[in-house]
Enzyme design. Structure first.
Site, PDB file in Angstrom:
ATOM      1  N   ARG A  87       0.839  -1.188   0.000  1.00  0.00           N
ATOM      2  CA  ARG A  87       0.000   0.000   0.000  1.00  0.00           C
ATOM      3  C   ARG A  87       0.884   1.252   0.000  1.00  0.00           C
ATOM      4  O   ARG A  87       2.008   1.234   0.480  1.00  0.00           O
ATOM      5  CB  ARG A  87      -0.903   0.035   1.243  1.00  0.00           C
ATOM      6  CG  ARG A  87      -2.100  -0.927   1.174  1.00  0.00           C
ATOM      7  CD  ARG A  87      -2.969  -0.795   2.410  1.00  0.00           C
ATOM      8  NE  ARG A  87      -2.296  -1.262   3.596  1.00  0.00           N
ATOM      9  CZ  ARG A  87      -1.702  -0.487   4.497  1.00  0.00           C
ATOM     10  NH1 ARG A  87      -1.729   0.841   4.381  1.00  0.00           N
ATOM     11  NH2 ARG A  87      -1.098  -1.005   5.541  1.00  0.00           N
ATOM     12  N   TYR A 215      -1.518  -3.651  -6.912  1.00  0.00           N
ATOM     13  CA  TYR A 215      -1.228  -4.448  -5.723  1.00  0.00           C
ATOM     14  C   TYR A 215      -2.266  -4.307  -4.612  1.00  0.00           C
ATOM     15  O   TYR A 215      -2.651  -3.196  -4.240  1.00  0.00           O
ATOM     16  CB  TYR A 215       0.137  -4.064  -5.136  1.00  0.00           C
ATOM     17  CG  TYR A 215       0.556  -5.023  -4.058  1.00  0.00           C
ATOM     18  CD1 TYR A 215       1.163  -6.234  -4.394  1.00  0.00           C
ATOM     19  CD2 TYR A 215       0.291  -4.777  -2.721  1.00  0.00           C
ATOM     20  CE1 TYR A 215       1.508  -7.148  -3.422  1.00  0.00           C
ATOM     21  CE2 TYR A 215       0.630  -5.685  -1.744  1.00  0.00           C
ATOM     22  CZ  TYR A 215       1.240  -6.868  -2.100  1.00  0.00           C
ATOM     23  OH  TYR A 215       1.566  -7.771  -1.132  1.00  0.00           O
ATOM     24  N   LYS A 224      -9.596  -2.526   1.611  1.00  0.00           N
ATOM     25  CA  LYS A 224      -9.340  -1.376   2.466  1.00  0.00           C
ATOM     26  C   LYS A 224     -10.135  -0.151   1.994  1.00  0.00           C
ATOM     27  O   LYS A 224     -10.599   0.647   2.803  1.00  0.00           O
ATOM     28  CB  LYS A 224      -7.838  -1.073   2.521  1.00  0.00           C
ATOM     29  CG  LYS A 224      -7.030  -2.225   3.131  1.00  0.00           C
ATOM     30  CD  LYS A 224      -7.443  -2.500   4.548  1.00  0.00           C
ATOM     31  CE  LYS A 224      -7.096  -3.858   5.104  1.00  0.00           C
ATOM     32  NZ  LYS A 224      -5.749  -4.168   5.443  1.00  0.00           N
ATOM     33  N   HIS A 244     -10.542  -2.494  11.393  1.00  0.00           N
ATOM     34  CA  HIS A 244      -9.428  -3.352  10.936  1.00  0.00           C
ATOM     35  C   HIS A 244      -9.212  -4.444  11.991  1.00  0.00           C
ATOM     36  O   HIS A 244      -8.241  -4.399  12.742  1.00  0.00           O
ATOM     37  CB  HIS A 244      -8.179  -2.478  10.775  1.00  0.00           C
ATOM     38  CG  HIS A 244      -7.061  -3.115  10.017  1.00  0.00           C
ATOM     39  ND1 HIS A 244      -5.756  -2.668  10.105  1.00  0.00           N
ATOM     40  CD2 HIS A 244      -7.026  -4.157   9.148  1.00  0.00           C
ATOM     41  CE1 HIS A 244      -4.982  -3.400   9.321  1.00  0.00           C
ATOM     42  NE2 HIS A 244      -5.721  -4.314   8.742  1.00  0.00           N
ATOM     43  N   SER A 266      -1.410  -3.553  10.360  1.00  0.00           N
ATOM     44  CA  SER A 266      -0.984  -4.419   9.264  1.00  0.00           C
ATOM     45  C   SER A 266       0.281  -5.183   9.645  1.00  0.00           C
ATOM     46  O   SER A 266       1.203  -4.600  10.220  1.00  0.00           O
ATOM     47  CB  SER A 266      -0.717  -3.579   8.023  1.00  0.00           C
ATOM     48  OG  SER A 266      -1.883  -2.849   7.689  1.00  0.00           O
ATOM     49  N   CYS A 268       0.745  -7.352  11.931  1.00  0.00           N
ATOM     50  CA  CYS A 268       0.970  -7.467  13.374  1.00  0.00           C
ATOM     51  C   CYS A 268       0.229  -8.647  13.990  1.00  0.00           C
ATOM     52  O   CYS A 268       0.035  -8.688  15.203  1.00  0.00           O
ATOM     53  CB  CYS A 268       0.622  -6.171  14.077  1.00  0.00           C
ATOM     54  SG  CYS A 268       1.805  -4.854  13.703  1.00  0.00           S
ATOM     55  N   ASP A 293      -9.266  -9.905   8.948  1.00  0.00           N
ATOM     56  CA  ASP A 293      -8.740  -8.568   8.647  1.00  0.00           C
ATOM     57  C   ASP A 293      -9.727  -7.431   8.901  1.00  0.00           C
ATOM     58  O   ASP A 293      -9.324  -6.360   9.316  1.00  0.00           O
ATOM     59  CB  ASP A 293      -8.269  -8.514   7.186  1.00  0.00           C
ATOM     60  CG  ASP A 293      -7.323  -7.343   6.908  1.00  0.00           C
ATOM     61  OD1 ASP A 293      -6.369  -7.146   7.683  1.00  0.00           O
ATOM     62  OD2 ASP A 293      -7.546  -6.615   5.922  1.00  0.00           O
ATOM     63  N   ARG A 385       2.190 -12.170  -0.460  1.00  0.00           N
ATOM     64  CA  ARG A 385       0.855 -12.513   0.068  1.00  0.00           C
ATOM     65  C   ARG A 385       0.281 -13.752  -0.604  1.00  0.00           C
ATOM     66  O   ARG A 385       0.665 -14.111  -1.710  1.00  0.00           O
ATOM     67  CB  ARG A 385      -0.101 -11.346  -0.164  1.00  0.00           C
ATOM     68  CG  ARG A 385       0.314 -10.036   0.502  1.00  0.00           C
ATOM     69  CD  ARG A 385      -0.523  -9.724   1.692  1.00  0.00           C
ATOM     70  NE  ARG A 385       0.031  -8.653   2.516  1.00  0.00           N
ATOM     71  CZ  ARG A 385      -0.518  -8.258   3.666  1.00  0.00           C
ATOM     72  NH1 ARG A 385      -1.609  -8.841   4.111  1.00  0.00           N
ATOM     73  NH2 ARG A 385       0.030  -7.308   4.382  1.00  0.00           N
TER      74      ARG A 385
HETATM   75  P1  GTP Z   1      -2.277  -7.739   7.480  1.00  0.00           P
HETATM   76  O1  GTP Z   1      -2.765  -8.771   6.550  1.00  0.00           O
HETATM   77  O2  GTP Z   1      -1.163  -6.897   6.919  1.00  0.00           O
HETATM   78  O3  GTP Z   1      -3.376  -6.874   8.026  1.00  0.00           O
HETATM   79  O4  GTP Z   1      -1.500  -8.494   8.678  1.00  0.00           O
HETATM   80  P2  GTP Z   1      -1.953  -9.368   9.941  1.00  0.00           P
HETATM   81  O5  GTP Z   1      -2.253  -8.452  11.084  1.00  0.00           O
HETATM   82  O6  GTP Z   1      -2.992 -10.346   9.564  1.00  0.00           O
HETATM   83  O7  GTP Z   1      -0.598 -10.098  10.346  1.00  0.00           O
HETATM   84  P3  GTP Z   1      -0.155 -11.639  10.225  1.00  0.00           P
HETATM   85  O8  GTP Z   1      -0.992 -12.532  11.099  1.00  0.00           O
HETATM   86  O9  GTP Z   1      -0.086 -11.987   8.800  1.00  0.00           O
HETATM   87  O10 GTP Z   1       1.296 -11.577  10.855  1.00  0.00           O
HETATM   88  C1  GTP Z   1       2.297 -10.731  10.358  1.00  0.00           C
HETATM   89  C2  GTP Z   1       3.652 -11.118  10.856  1.00  0.00           C
HETATM   90  O11 GTP Z   1       3.677 -11.156  12.280  1.00  0.00           O
HETATM   91  C3  GTP Z   1       4.102 -12.498  10.380  1.00  0.00           C
HETATM   92  O12 GTP Z   1       5.457 -12.432  10.003  1.00  0.00           O
HETATM   93  C4  GTP Z   1       3.923 -13.363  11.592  1.00  0.00           C
HETATM   94  O13 GTP Z   1       4.827 -14.443  11.591  1.00  0.00           O
HETATM   95  C5  GTP Z   1       4.194 -12.395  12.742  1.00  0.00           C
HETATM   96  N1  GTP Z   1       3.450 -12.785  13.966  1.00  0.00           N
HETATM   97  C6  GTP Z   1       2.138 -13.088  14.052  1.00  0.00           C
HETATM   98  N2  GTP Z   1       1.789 -13.431  15.312  1.00  0.00           N
HETATM   99  C7  GTP Z   1       2.922 -13.341  16.051  1.00  0.00           C
HETATM  100  C8  GTP Z   1       3.215 -13.560  17.439  1.00  0.00           C
HETATM  101  O14 GTP Z   1       2.378 -13.919  18.249  1.00  0.00           O
HETATM  102  N3  GTP Z   1       4.514 -13.328  17.835  1.00  0.00           N
HETATM  103  C9  GTP Z   1       5.476 -12.917  16.950  1.00  0.00           C
HETATM  104  N4  GTP Z   1       6.713 -12.715  17.417  1.00  0.00           N
HETATM  105  N5  GTP Z   1       5.237 -12.725  15.629  1.00  0.00           N
HETATM  106  C10 GTP Z   1       3.979 -12.922  15.191  1.00  0.00           C
HETATM  107  C1  SPV Z   2      -2.927  -4.512   5.247  1.00  0.00           C
HETATM  108  O1  SPV Z   2      -1.964  -3.854   4.808  1.00  0.00           O
HETATM  109  O2  SPV Z   2      -3.436  -4.254   6.363  1.00  0.00           O
HETATM  110  C2  SPV Z   2      -3.463  -5.642   4.475  1.00  0.00           C
HETATM  111  C3  SPV Z   2      -2.951  -5.845   3.124  1.00  0.00           C
HETATM  112  O3  SPV Z   2      -4.321  -6.353   4.959  1.00  0.00           O
HETATM  113  S1  SPV Z   2      -3.621  -4.754   1.948  1.00  0.00           S
HETATM  114  O4  SPV Z   2      -4.727  -5.426   1.276  1.00  0.00           O
HETATM  115  O5  SPV Z   2      -2.550  -4.466   0.965  1.00  0.00           O
HETATM  116  O6  SPV Z   2      -4.086  -3.566   2.598  1.00  0.00           O
HETATM  117 MN    MN Z   3      -4.912  -5.642   7.046  1.00  0.00          MN
END
Ligand code: GTP
Ligand code: SPV
Ligand code: MN
Length: 612
Positions: A87, A215, A224, A244, A266, A268, A293, A385
Site C-alpha cells: 500500500r 497491488y 481497504k 481493521h 498491518s 501485526c 482482517d 501474500r
Molecule cells: P495484514 O494482513 O497486513 O493486516 O496483517 P496481519 O495483522 O494479519 O498479520 P499476520 O498474522 O499476517 O502476521 C504478520 C507477521 O507477524 C508475520 O510475520 C507473523 O509471523 C508475525 N506474527 C504473528 N503473530 C505473532 C506472534 O504472536 N509473535 C510474533 N513474534 N510474531 C507474530
Molecule cells: C494490510 O496492509 O493491512 C493488508 C494488506 O491487509 S492490503 O490489502 O494491501 O491492505
Molecule cells: Mn490488514
C-alpha cells in the site's frame, strides 16, 4: 460497452453483454468505458467457467504462472513489479468536500481537483486492454448489513482476486436489482508508475478511483478502500463501526462459544491470531475463524455488539507462515490460491522466508531472478501474500456466513511494541477502552511502503484506513456506548515486547491462547486480576502458563508495567492528541490526565513503589 470491438480479443477474453438492466449501473459503466477506451468490456458473472477462462487468459499474458498442479491444484504465482509491492499511504487520498472532514491524519485533495487530475490519467488508459466489470458483495449476500460494490478494472489478476476475496458476480447484481446504492470503484493499472499513482476516495459520492498500482489494498477496492475507508464513513452516518479487526470464536471443551474481535495494525498478527491452534495444555479448546482482517460491528436488538466479516477470503502475509506458526493457514493455501511476490522452486512449488523445511538451494526470487541459498537478499518480498478462499480454512466458523454476525464479548487492541506495553492489560470501562484504541502505537511494517520498524501512533489500527477526521472517529467510538447495553470488555495486548538483547520475550502464536483464555474469562467475570492505576492485569497464577517453557523472569518482564515508560508513553500520547487539533474528545484528554496523575501519585510515594 456492448459496442466495443472484439477483433483483438483472445477466445478466453471476449466482451459480453451487461449482465443487468440496472440503468444506473449500465450508464456508469458506459461512461467509464468512454473515458478509459478499453478494447472490450467483460462483465463478470462469478461462474466456474468464467474463472477458468480468466485464469487461462491470465496465464497466456504472463500475469499468472501456473504452479505444480498436482501439488498445488488451482494455485498460481503472480509477480506485481518491483515498485508496486505494498500500500502507498502517501498516495492515498480522502477527497471529502473539506479538508476538515478528512482530518489531520489523512491526505486530502479537493474532490473537483482530484476528479480532474485522475480523469486525465484515465483518458484512453485502457486502449488495447480489457475492462472487467466486477460486481461484488461485501458481507454475507443475504445480510441486512451487506454492501454492494462494482469494481471496474483493467487487471485480470484483480478480477480473479476479487472473485476470492468477495462474493463476486451475478449474486451481487441480483441483490442490487435496479438500485443505485452501490460503490463505484474504478481501477486502472496504468503504467505502474509511482509518480502517477493515486488511490482516491470520495465518501460523499460512494466512489473510489485508483490509478497506477496493481497491488493488494491499492487495487482490490472491496478491501481497504470500500470495507474500511468508505465503510467507516457509512458507519459514522448509520451508527455502526467498520474496523481493521479479526473475528474469532473460541470454544471450550464443554462447547461454550465466545467471540472476540481484535485490532492489530498491518502485519501485526491478525491472521495468525484468527487461525490460532491452541497448545497441548488446552486440549479440547478450539479456535474458529470468522474473519482475519476486517469487521463490521453493529448493535443487535439484544443490546450486544455483533460482528460480520465483509470478506470471503484471506489476503494474508506469506513470510513467516509455516505449519509450526500457523498450520491452519498452511492448510488453507494448498488449493485455489493465488500467490503474489513469493519465490518459486525449480519444481513449481512456492517458498518464502520462514516456511517449514530446509531452505532450497536454488530458487527464482519474487522478481523472477535466480536466487541461491546464502544470498543476502530475500527470496520472497517481505509483503508477499497469498489470496485464498475462506471456505478452504479447516477452522472456518460455521457462522462466518451468518447474516447477523456473531456477538462480541471482548475486543483486543494490540501493536508491535518492543517496550512499555505489557502482554495484556484490561481497561476499566468503555471510555478507558476507547482510550486504549485511540492511543495504540506500533512499529511500521512492510505492508506499506516507507521505513519499517518506526513506532507511530496507529489508533485502532486504522491510521491508514479511517475515511474521515480521526477525532470525530474517536467521538463516534465513545458515542457507541450509549447504544450497547452489554458492551464487550476491552483489552490491550502486545506479543512483540523484547528483552535487552532485542529478542521477543513472549513465544506468541499458539501460546497467545493463554492470554486469550484470560481475556475470555475476564469478559465472563470468572477469573481474578489485579487493579493497577493503568488497568487490570493478571495476578501471578491467573494466566494459565502450565506446560509453557518460559522462565519466571521472562514472564515478569513481559507482563511488567514500568512507571517511567508509561509516563513517557502518556506524554507522547499528549503530543499525538495535540497533533489532532482541538477536536479530540474531552473524555480522552481526561483519561490521559487521570492516568498520568495516578502514576505521579505512585512516583511521589517513594522508591519502594516502583511497579504501578
Ligand atoms: P495484514 O494482513 O497486513 O493486516 O496483517 P496481519 O495483522 O494479519 O498479520 P499476520 O498474522 O499476517 O502476521 C504478520 C507477521 O507477524 C508475520 O510475520 C507473523 O509471523 C508475525 N506474527 C504473528 N503473530 C505473532 C506472534 O504472536 N509473535 C510474533 N513474534 N510474531 C507474530
Ligand atoms: C494490510 O496492509 O493491512 C493488508 C494488506 O491487509 S492490503 O490489502 O494491501 O491492505
Ligand atoms: Mn490488514
Amino acid at each position: 460497452m456492448t459496442t466495443a470491438s472484439v477483433s483483438s480479443a483472445t477466445q478466453s477474453d471476449v466482451d459480453n453483454k451487461p449482465l443487468t438492466k440496472n440503468p444506473h449501473l449500465t450508464a456508469w459503466v458506459e461512461h467509464m468505458a468512454r473515458m478509459c477506451q478499453p478494447d472490450r468490456v467483460v462483465w463478470c458473472d462469478g461462474s466456474e467457467a468464467e474463472k477458468a477462462r480468466l485464469t487461462e487468459h491470465a496465464v497466456s499474458i504472463g500475469s499468472l504462472i501456473p504452479l505444480d498442479q498436482a501439488k498445488l491444484p488451482g494455485c498460481y504465482l503472480h509477480r506485481s513489479g518491483a515498485n508496486d509491492v505494498a500500500r502507498v499511504e502517501h498516495l492515498t487520498f480522502i477527497c471529502s468536500p473539506t479538508k476538515e472532514d478528512a482530518g489531520p491524519t489523512n491526505n486530502w485533495m479537493d474532490p473537483t481537483e482530484a476528479y480532474a487530475k485522475l480523469r486525465e490519467l484515465y483518458n484512453g488508459s485502457m486502449k488495447g486492454r480489457t475492462m472487467y466489470v466486477v460486481p461484488y458483495v461485501m458481507g454475507p449476500v443475504d445480510s441486512p448489513f451487506a454492501k454492494i460494490g462494482i469494481e471496474i478494472t483493467d487487471s485480470v489478476y484483480v478480477a480473479l482476486n476479487m472473485r476470492i476475496m468477495t462474493r463476486m458476480g451475478q449474486c451481487a447484481l441480483d441483490r442490487l436489482g435496479n438500485s443505485e446504492d452501490f460503490n463505484k470503484g474504478l481501477h486502472c493499472t496504468g503504467d505502474v508508475n509511482p509518480e502517477r499513482r493515486y488511490i482516491c476516495h470520495f465518501p460523499q459520492d460512494n466512489t473510489i478511483w485508483s490509478f497506477g498500482s496493481g497491488y493488494g489494498g491499492n487495487a482490490l477496492l472491496g478491501k481497504k478502500c470500500l470495507a474500511l475507508r468508505i465503510a467507516s464513513c457509512l458507519g459514522r452516518d448509520e451508527g455502526w463501526l467498520a474496523e481493521h479487526m479479526l473475528i474469532l470464536g473460541i470454544e471450550s471443551p464443554e462447547g461454550e462459544m465466545t467471540y472476540v474481535a481484535a485490532a492489530f495494525p498491518s502485519q501485526c498478527g491478525k491472521t495468525n491470531f484468527a487461525m490460532m491452534i491452541p497448545p497441548k495444555r488446552f486440549k479440547g479448546w478450539k479456535i474458529t475463524t470468522v474473519g482475519d482482517d476486517i469487521a463490521w460491528l453493529r448493535v443487535g436488538d439484544d443490546g450486544r455488539l455483533y460482528a460480520v466479516n465483509p470478506e470471503a477470503g484471506y489476503f494474508g502475509v506469506a513470510p513467516g507462515t509455516s505449519y509450526a506458526s500457523n498450520g491452519t493457514a498452511m492448510r488453507t493455501i494448498q488449493t485455489d490460491t493465488l500467490y503474489t511476490n513469493v519465490a518459486l522452486t525449480p519444481d513449481g512449488d512456492v517458498w518464502w522466508e520462514g516456511k517449514d523445511g530446509d531452505i532450497p538451494a536454488e530458487l527464482t526470487d519474487w522478481q523472477g531472478r535466480p536466487w541461491h541459498r546464502g544470498s543476502m537478499e530475500k527470496a520472497a518480498h517481505p509483503n508477499a501474500r497469498f489470496t485464498a478462499p475462506m471456505v478452504n480454512n479447516p477452522a472456518l466458523s460455521k457462522f462466518a456466513d451468518d447474516p447477523q454476525g456473531v456477538p462480541i464479548s471482548a475486543i483486543i487492541f494490540g501493536g508491535r511494541r518492543a517496550d512499555t506495553i505489557p502482554l495484556v492489560l484490561q481497561s476499566f470501562n468503555w471510555t478507558h477502552g476507547v482510550f486504549f484504541g485511540a492511543t495504540m502505537g506500533s512499529e511500521t511494517t512492510a505492508a506499506a511502503t516507507g521505513k519499517v520498524g518506526v513506532v507511530r501512533r496507529d489508533p485502532f489500527a486504522m491510521l491508514p484506513f479511517c475515511g474521515y477526521n480521526m477525532a470525530d472517529y474517536f467521538r463516534h467510538w465513545l458515542s457507541m456506548q450509549a447504544k450497547i447495553t452489554f458492551p464487550p470488555k476491552i483489552f490491550l495486548a502486545n506479543w512483540f515486547r523484547k528483552d535487552k538483547n532485542g529478542k521477543f520475550l513472549w513465544p506468541g502464536f499458539g501460546e497467545n491462547m493463554r492470554v486469550l483464555k484470560w481475556v475470555v474469562d475476564r469478559a465472563r467475570l470468572r477469573v481474578g486480576g489485579r487493579e493497577t492505576p493503568l488497568g487490570w492485569v493478571p495476578r501471578p497464577g491467573d494466566l494459565d502458563l502450565s506446560g509453557l517453557d518460559l522462565p519466571t523472569e521472562k514472564v515478569e518482564e513481559v507482563t511488567q508495567l514500568t512507571i517511567e515508560e508509561w509516563v513517557r508513553e502518556l506524554e507522547s500520547v499528549g503530543e499525538f492528541f495535540a497533533s489532532l487539533g482541538a477536536n479530540v474528545p474531552r473524555e480522552l484528554h481526561m483519561q490521559r490526565e487521570l492516568l498520568l496523575a495516578r502514576l505521579n501519585l505512585i512516583r511521589n510515594a517513594g522508591p519502594q513503589y516502583r511497579t504501578p
